[in-house]
Design a protein around this motif. Structure first.
Motif: not given
Length: 240
Positions: A44-49
């Protein structure tokens, strides 16, 4: 006879494409985290980044959070890496390590490829959408982020991603990171947990990204078609 066009120098490629490729690789490596739920959080962090990077690239605000989550697809999709590892470690077949590790490694590569491919497709189409002006600053709190996300999902569902997935599979299958993690998981007497990445791993992420950029250039016709599908779906959603 016309000479085929060669791939342009790295500096001539759109800089945003490099960032999308990098974050797709990072997303694809999240299944390597052998801790249930932590791999999902990292994804989730990578996609939102990636979404935040693209919004910034196009001078759009990085909020509200709901719009970022919607554009990133945070409400759908989970990795299987940590849960798969936890389940397989407890199987009675575990003593047959040599054969079992090979089967597990194939499954792990597939997981990495699927996650990276999804992130790459979404990131590429979101950048296309923002370049077209499909999302204005005053639309971030409305229904437009969801319409864009749904159009991206629909466009991706209509194309066979095998050309991209094959390129990603070649990248990840030869990854020293996956080999190291598989070895650690199946030859360590202790349960694997989070660890500090080594400098070599950061260098490999950079190498994988550069190779992925080259693969994207070779498959540029695929992405032109993908854009056309997205355009059609977004137009239908706007008219509804």
């Amino acid at each position: 006879m016309t000479e085929p066009k060669s791939r342009p120098p790295e500096k001539e490629l759109p800089p945003v494409l490099s960032r999308v490729a990098f974050l797709a690789v990072v997303s694809g490596l999240t299944p390597l985290i052998p801790v249930p739920f932590l791999d999902d959080y990292a994804l989730r962090q990578a996609r939102e980044s990636m979404v935040l990077t693209l919004l910034s690239e196009h001078d759009l605000p990085k909020k509200p959070a709901r719009a970022v989550e919607m554009l990133a697809g945070s409400h759908i999709g989970r990795t299987a890496g940590g849960r798969l590892l936890s389940s397989l470690k407890g199987l009675a077949l575990f003593p047959v390590r040599k054969v079992f590790r090979k089967v597990f490694f194939v499954l792990w590569v597939k997981d990495c490829v699927d996650v990276a491919s999804s992130a790459l497709h979404h990131g590429y189409l979101l950048n296309h959408a923002l370049e077209r002006g499909d999302l204005k600053a005053d639309e971030l709190e409305g229904a437009q982020p969801e319409k864009i996300h749904d159009a991206i999902v629909a466009a991706c569902a209509e194309l066979d991603p095998r050309p991209i997935n094959q390129a990603l599979r070649r990248l990840f299958a030869g990854s020293r990171l996956l080999m190291a993690e598989a070895t650690r998981a199946f030859f360590s007497d202790q349960a694997p947990g989070p660890r500090t990445p080594s400098p070599d791993e950061s260098a490999e992420v950079k190498t994988l990204t550069e190779r992925l950029i080259a693969a994207l250039w070779e498959e540029r016709g695929y992405f032109v078609t993908l854009q056309a599908h997205y355009d059609t779906h977004l137009k239908a959603r706007r008219a509804a």
